[in-house]
Motif scaffolding. Structure first.
Motif, PDB file in Angstrom:
ATOM      1  N   SER A   1      16.013  19.135  86.526  1.00  0.00           N
ATOM      2  CA  SER A   1      14.588  18.825  86.430  1.00  0.00           C
ATOM      3  C   SER A   1      13.847  19.874  85.594  1.00  0.00           C
ATOM      4  CB  SER A   1      13.992  18.741  87.832  1.00  0.00           C
ATOM      5  OG  SER A   1      12.623  18.527  87.765  1.00  0.00           O
ATOM      6  N   SER A   2      14.202  21.126  85.785  1.00  0.00           N
ATOM      7  CA  SER A   2      13.585  22.204  85.020  1.00  0.00           C
ATOM      8  C   SER A   2      13.822  22.010  83.524  1.00  0.00           C
ATOM      9  CB  SER A   2      14.165  23.548  85.474  1.00  0.00           C
ATOM     10  OG  SER A   2      13.821  24.573  84.585  1.00  0.00           O
ATOM     11  N   ARG A   3      15.035  21.657  83.167  1.00  0.00           N
ATOM     12  CA  ARG A   3      15.364  21.440  81.751  1.00  0.00           C
ATOM     13  C   ARG A   3      14.675  20.196  81.199  1.00  0.00           C
ATOM     14  NH1 ARG A   3      18.933  24.612  83.967  1.00  0.00           N
ATOM     15  NH2 ARG A   3      20.171  26.076  82.746  1.00  0.00           N
ATOM     16  N   ARG A   4      14.584  19.165  81.994  1.00  0.00           N
ATOM     17  CA  ARG A   4      13.883  17.948  81.552  1.00  0.00           C
ATOM     18  C   ARG A   4      12.402  18.225  81.303  1.00  0.00           C
ATOM     19  NH1 ARG A   4      16.846  13.668  85.484  1.00  0.00           N
ATOM     20  NH2 ARG A   4      18.686  13.338  84.184  1.00  0.00           N
ATOM     21  N   ASP A   5      11.806  19.064  82.149  1.00  0.00           N
ATOM     22  CA  ASP A   5      10.405  19.443  81.936  1.00  0.00           C
ATOM     23  C   ASP A   5      10.242  20.181  80.613  1.00  0.00           C
ATOM     24  OD1 ASP A   5       9.679  18.285  84.331  1.00  0.00           O
ATOM     25  OD2 ASP A   5       9.624  20.178  85.459  1.00  0.00           O
ATOM     26  N   LYS A   6      11.185  21.066  80.308  1.00  0.00           N
ATOM     27  CA  LYS A   6      11.137  21.794  79.038  1.00  0.00           C
ATOM     28  C   LYS A   6      11.296  20.849  77.852  1.00  0.00           C
ATOM     29  CE  LYS A   6      12.781  26.143  80.993  1.00  0.00           C
ATOM     30  NZ  LYS A   6      13.894  27.096  81.098  1.00  0.00           N
ATOM     31  N   VAL A   7      12.127  19.823  78.011  1.00  0.00           N
ATOM     32  CA  VAL A   7      12.299  18.820  76.951  1.00  0.00           C
ATOM     33  C   VAL A   7      10.984  18.074  76.722  1.00  0.00           C
ATOM     34  CG1 VAL A   7      13.410  16.613  76.386  1.00  0.00           C
ATOM     35  CG2 VAL A   7      14.794  18.526  77.202  1.00  0.00           C
ATOM     36  N   LYS A   8      10.284  17.729  77.798  1.00  0.00           N
ATOM     37  CA  LYS A   8       8.990  17.051  77.670  1.00  0.00           C
ATOM     38  C   LYS A   8       7.982  17.926  76.926  1.00  0.00           C
ATOM     39  CE  LYS A   8       9.414  14.200  81.798  1.00  0.00           C
ATOM     40  NZ  LYS A   8       8.979  13.982  83.180  1.00  0.00           N
ATOM     41  N   ILE A   9       7.990  19.218  77.232  1.00  0.00           N
ATOM     42  CA  ILE A   9       7.084  20.153  76.543  1.00  0.00           C
ATOM     43  C   ILE A   9       7.432  20.208  75.059  1.00  0.00           C
ATOM     44  CG2 ILE A   9       6.463  22.594  76.311  1.00  0.00           C
ATOM     45  CD1 ILE A   9       6.740  22.751  79.422  1.00  0.00           C
ATOM     46  N   LEU A  10       8.720  20.270  74.748  1.00  0.00           N
ATOM     47  CA  LEU A  10       9.141  20.299  73.342  1.00  0.00           C
ATOM     48  C   LEU A  10       8.759  19.009  72.624  1.00  0.00           C
ATOM     49  CD1 LEU A  10      12.588  22.048  73.729  1.00  0.00           C
ATOM     50  CD2 LEU A  10      10.638  22.921  72.438  1.00  0.00           C
ATOM     51  N   ASP A  11       8.899  17.868  73.290  1.00  0.00           N
ATOM     52  CA  ASP A  11       8.481  16.590  72.693  1.00  0.00           C
ATOM     53  C   ASP A  11       6.992  16.629  72.359  1.00  0.00           C
ATOM     54  OD1 ASP A  11      10.942  15.301  72.656  1.00  0.00           O
ATOM     55  OD2 ASP A  11      10.686  14.444  74.668  1.00  0.00           O
ATOM     56  N   PHE A  12       6.198  17.139  73.299  1.00  0.00           N
ATOM     57  CA  PHE A  12       4.755  17.248  73.077  1.00  0.00           C
ATOM     58  C   PHE A  12       4.455  18.178  71.902  1.00  0.00           C
ATOM     59  CE2 PHE A  12       0.685  19.406  73.919  1.00  0.00           C
ATOM     60  CZ  PHE A  12      -0.163  18.304  73.872  1.00  0.00           C
ATOM     61  N   GLN A  13       5.149  19.313  71.844  1.00  0.00           N
ATOM     62  CA  GLN A  13       4.927  20.262  70.752  1.00  0.00           C
ATOM     63  C   GLN A  13       5.304  19.647  69.404  1.00  0.00           C
ATOM     64  OE1 GLN A  13       7.239  23.554  72.386  1.00  0.00           O
ATOM     65  NE2 GLN A  13       5.358  24.735  72.662  1.00  0.00           N
ATOM     66  N   MET A  14       6.371  18.852  69.365  1.00  0.00           N
ATOM     67  CA  MET A  14       6.765  18.201  68.114  1.00  0.00           C
ATOM     68  C   MET A  14       5.726  17.165  67.686  1.00  0.00           C
ATOM     69  SD  MET A  14      10.953  17.950  68.197  1.00  0.00           S
ATOM     70  CE  MET A  14      11.091  17.046  69.720  1.00  0.00           C
ATOM     71  N   GLU A  15       5.183  16.431  68.662  1.00  0.00           N
ATOM     72  CA  GLU A  15       4.120  15.464  68.351  1.00  0.00           C
ATOM     73  C   GLU A  15       2.896  16.176  67.783  1.00  0.00           C
ATOM     74  OE1 GLU A  15       3.114  13.111  71.773  1.00  0.00           O
ATOM     75  OE2 GLU A  15       5.215  12.547  72.114  1.00  0.00           O
ATOM     76  N   GLN A  16       2.487  17.257  68.432  1.00  0.00           N
ATOM     77  CA  GLN A  16       1.313  18.006  67.981  1.00  0.00           C
ATOM     78  C   GLN A  16       1.535  18.610  66.602  1.00  0.00           C
ATOM     79  OE1 GLN A  16      -1.739  18.088  69.683  1.00  0.00           O
ATOM     80  NE2 GLN A  16      -0.613  16.475  70.717  1.00  0.00           N
ATOM     81  N   LEU A  17       2.745  19.080  66.360  1.00  0.00           N
ATOM     82  CA  LEU A  17       3.070  19.662  65.057  1.00  0.00           C
ATOM     83  C   LEU A  17       2.917  18.625  63.945  1.00  0.00           C
ATOM     84  CD1 LEU A  17       4.080  22.172  63.569  1.00  0.00           C
ATOM     85  CD2 LEU A  17       6.416  21.386  63.984  1.00  0.00           C
ATOM     86  N   GLN A  18       3.303  17.376  64.223  1.00  0.00           N
ATOM     87  CA  GLN A  18       3.165  16.321  63.224  1.00  0.00           C
ATOM     88  C   GLN A  18       1.703  16.040  62.900  1.00  0.00           C
ATOM     89  OE1 GLN A  18       5.605  15.244  61.462  1.00  0.00           O
ATOM     90  NE2 GLN A  18       7.184  16.205  62.690  1.00  0.00           N
ATOM     91  N   ILE A  19       0.835  16.227  63.895  1.00  0.00           N
ATOM     92  CA  ILE A  19      -0.595  15.952  63.727  1.00  0.00           C
ATOM     93  C   ILE A  19      -1.301  17.068  62.955  1.00  0.00           C
ATOM     94  CG2 ILE A  19      -2.774  15.672  64.993  1.00  0.00           C
ATOM     95  CD1 ILE A  19      -1.102  14.387  67.256  1.00  0.00           C
ATOM     96  N   LEU A  20      -0.846  18.309  63.148  1.00  0.00           N
ATOM     97  CA  LEU A  20      -1.513  19.464  62.531  1.00  0.00           C
ATOM     98  C   LEU A  20      -1.521  19.371  61.011  1.00  0.00           C
ATOM     99  CD1 LEU A  20      -0.314  22.595  64.525  1.00  0.00           C
ATOM    100  CD2 LEU A  20      -2.643  21.775  64.299  1.00  0.00           C
TER     101      LEU A  20
END
Length: 129
Positions: free
Chosen positions: A66-85
């Motif tokens: 679960s801890s690793r899955r949460d980190k994956v979700k954070i990375l997905d969010f960061q990748m989405e935000q990076l595309q927007i910047l």
């Protein structure tokens, strides 16, 4: 006299740095997914040995997964935000410590102001005070 001061290092987003950052996030995501798969495999293997308490073993493994899955979700969010910047955005990259010379007669508010180092594609572009 010298004092230690925290200096913020910011990166100017370029096509090159955007791709490098995205690749870093993506490779970290893949690593975390591999770790989840490995943990599932280890859990199944240990469940078959019957040497451990099944409930506590499963709970511990699920917590790690679960801890690793949460980190994956954070990375997905960061990748989405990076595309927007937009290109040219400033991203906080790091903080470093610097020695600052102070002397009698210096304006304290100027000394207290946190300096910022601006980096573009690995080259220092500007130092702000």
């Amino acid at each position: 006299m010298q004092i230690l001061q925290t200096v913020v290092v910011k990166q100017i987003l370029t096509e090159k740095s955007k791709k490098k950052l995205f690749d870093t996030y993506y490779s970290r995501k893949l690593q975390l997914q591999k770790e989840c798969d490995q943990l599932h495999f280890e859990l199944k293997r240990l469940e078959n040995t019957k040497n451990f308490s099944q409930a506590s073993l499963k709970t511990q493994f699920e917590k790690e997964i679960s801890s690793r899955r949460d980190k994956v979700k954070i990375l997905d969010f960061q990748m989405e935000q990076l595309q927007i910047l937009p290109i040219g955005s400033e991203l906080k990259e790091d903080e470093v410590q610097a020695l600052v010379d102070i002397k009698i007669g210096d304006t304290w508010n100027d000394v207290k102001t946190q300096p910022v180092i601006i980096v573009k594609d690995g080259i220092i572009e500007e130092i702000r005070r």
